[in-house]
Motif scaffolding. Structure first.
Motif, PDB file in Angstrom:
ATOM      1  N   GLN A 198       0.836  -1.191   0.000  1.00 62.79           N
ATOM      2  CA  GLN A 198       0.000   0.000   0.000  1.00 62.79           C
ATOM      3  C   GLN A 198       0.876   1.248   0.000  1.00 62.79           C
ATOM      4  O   GLN A 198       1.902   1.301   0.651  1.00 62.79           O
ATOM      5  N   VAL A 199       0.454   2.226  -0.766  1.00 59.13           N
ATOM      6  CA  VAL A 199       1.158   3.496  -0.862  1.00 59.13           C
ATOM      7  C   VAL A 199       0.147   4.615  -0.676  1.00 59.13           C
ATOM      8  O   VAL A 199      -0.933   4.595  -1.260  1.00 59.13           O
ATOM      9  N   GLN A 200       0.507   5.580   0.143  1.00 60.88           N
ATOM     10  CA  GLN A 200      -0.320   6.769   0.295  1.00 60.88           C
ATOM     11  C   GLN A 200       0.451   7.976  -0.227  1.00 60.88           C
ATOM     12  O   GLN A 200       1.651   8.107   0.028  1.00 60.88           O
ATOM     13  N   LEU A 201      -0.242   8.825  -0.963  1.00 58.87           N
ATOM     14  CA  LEU A 201       0.375   9.981  -1.606  1.00 58.87           C
ATOM     15  C   LEU A 201      -0.403  11.240  -1.253  1.00 58.87           C
ATOM     16  O   LEU A 201      -1.639  11.257  -1.366  1.00 58.87           O
ATOM     17  N   VAL A 202       0.314  12.278  -0.868  1.00 59.68           N
ATOM     18  CA  VAL A 202      -0.323  13.549  -0.535  1.00 59.68           C
ATOM     19  C   VAL A 202       0.435  14.680  -1.210  1.00 59.68           C
ATOM     20  O   VAL A 202       1.611  14.911  -0.900  1.00 59.68           O
ATOM     21  N   GLU A 203      -0.240  15.373  -2.134  1.00 60.70           N
ATOM     22  CA  GLU A 203       0.385  16.484  -2.849  1.00 60.70           C
ATOM     23  C   GLU A 203       0.221  17.794  -2.090  1.00 60.70           C
ATOM     24  O   GLU A 203      -0.724  17.971  -1.320  1.00 60.70           O
ATOM     25  N   SER A 204       1.133  18.703  -2.373  1.00 59.91           N
ATOM     26  CA  SER A 204       1.043  20.067  -1.862  1.00 59.91           C
ATOM     27  C   SER A 204       1.819  20.978  -2.796  1.00 59.91           C
ATOM     28  O   SER A 204       2.589  20.498  -3.645  1.00 59.91           O
TER      29      SER A 204
ATOM     30  N   SER B  44      -1.614  15.654 -10.173  1.00 58.03           N
ATOM     31  CA  SER B  44      -1.649  14.526  -9.244  1.00 58.03           C
ATOM     32  C   SER B  44      -0.381  13.699  -9.381  1.00 58.03           C
ATOM     33  O   SER B  44       0.122  13.522 -10.494  1.00 58.03           O
ATOM     34  N   CYS B  45       0.101  13.196  -8.263  1.00 64.57           N
ATOM     35  CA  CYS B  45       1.208  12.253  -8.323  1.00 64.57           C
ATOM     36  C   CYS B  45       0.652  10.838  -8.259  1.00 64.57           C
ATOM     37  O   CYS B  45      -0.447  10.610  -7.719  1.00 64.57           O
TER      38      CYS B  45
ATOM     39  N   TRP C 193      -2.746   6.908  -6.181  1.00 66.09           N
ATOM     40  CA  TRP C 193      -2.865   8.316  -6.566  1.00 66.09           C
ATOM     41  C   TRP C 193      -3.040   9.203  -5.346  1.00 66.09           C
ATOM     42  O   TRP C 193      -3.646   8.808  -4.345  1.00 66.09           O
ATOM     43  N   GLY C 194      -2.528  10.419  -5.481  1.00 67.15           N
ATOM     44  CA  GLY C 194      -2.823  11.439  -4.495  1.00 67.15           C
ATOM     45  C   GLY C 194      -4.151  12.100  -4.825  1.00 67.15           C
ATOM     46  O   GLY C 194      -4.793  11.783  -5.825  1.00 67.15           O
ATOM     47  N   GLN C 195      -4.526  13.053  -3.994  1.00 67.45           N
ATOM     48  CA  GLN C 195      -5.824  13.705  -4.152  1.00 67.45           C
ATOM     49  C   GLN C 195      -5.796  14.819  -5.190  1.00 67.45           C
ATOM     50  O   GLN C 195      -6.849  15.281  -5.634  1.00 67.45           O
ATOM     51  N   GLY C 196      -4.608  15.251  -5.576  1.00 65.91           N
ATOM     52  CA  GLY C 196      -4.471  16.300  -6.569  1.00 65.91           C
ATOM     53  C   GLY C 196      -4.336  17.680  -5.945  1.00 65.91           C
ATOM     54  O   GLY C 196      -4.819  17.937  -4.840  1.00 65.91           O
ATOM     55  N   THR C 197      -3.679  18.560  -6.675  1.00 65.33           N
ATOM     56  CA  THR C 197      -3.514  19.945  -6.240  1.00 65.33           C
ATOM     57  C   THR C 197      -3.705  20.858  -7.445  1.00 65.33           C
ATOM     58  O   THR C 197      -3.227  20.572  -8.538  1.00 65.33           O
ATOM     59  N   GLN C 198      -4.442  21.939  -7.240  1.00 62.12           N
ATOM     60  CA  GLN C 198      -4.791  22.829  -8.349  1.00 62.12           C
ATOM     61  C   GLN C 198      -3.643  23.795  -8.646  1.00 62.12           C
ATOM     62  O   GLN C 198      -3.082  24.418  -7.732  1.00 62.12           O
ATOM     63  N   VAL C 199      -3.339  23.917  -9.920  1.00 61.05           N
ATOM     64  CA  VAL C 199      -2.382  24.915 -10.409  1.00 61.05           C
ATOM     65  C   VAL C 199      -3.117  25.801 -11.401  1.00 61.05           C
ATOM     66  O   VAL C 199      -3.695  25.305 -12.365  1.00 61.05           O
TER      67      VAL C 199
END
Length: 126
Positions: free
Chosen positions: A1-7, A94-95, A116-122
């Motif tokens: 399991q992998v957890q990903l969090v973008e910022s 998203s990563c 997948w991470g949750q995504g971050t808006q650019v």
């Protein structure tokens, strides 16, 4: 399991820079293929940059020379340095991780990445 969090997303003017981060937790004892994807409104998700467990990188033609993907194994963090941004770069970024493969596989599609991470808006304004 992998957890990903973008910022690191946000709003910037054309010509500006942003650095996205993706914190990895879970399976961090080994290296594997990771990628950044983006999805603009009304468009399909597209691969932006990817990095193998070895550290070799691949970029989409649209970002080649402007974006740099990197990873800090000590911090378990994936980065995307984005320079010379233009309005066409506006998207949710998203990563994604493919722990099953040390080397990134072809074709380079979202379906190859199970985590997948949750995504971050650019948002890039002109």
């Amino acid at each position: 399991q992998v957890q990903l969090v973008e910022s690191g997303g946000g709003a910037v003017q054309a010509g500006g820079s942003l650095r996205l981060s993706c914190a990895v937790s879970g399976d961090t004892s080994r290296s594997y293929c990771m990628s950044w994807f983006r999805q603009a409104p009304g468009k399909e998700r597209e691969g932006v940059a990817r990095i193998s467990g070895y550290g070799s990188t691949t970029y989409a033609d649209s970002v080649q020379g402007r974006f740099t993907i990197s990873k800090d194994n000590a911090k378990n963090t994936l980065y995307l340095q984005m320079n010379s941004l233009n309005p066409e770069d506006t998207a949710i970024y998203s990563c994604a991780a493919d722990p099953a493969h040390y080397w990134c596989q072809l074709p380079w599609t979202a379906a190859r990445f199970p985590y997948w991470g949750q995504g971050t808006q650019v948002t890039v304004s002109s």
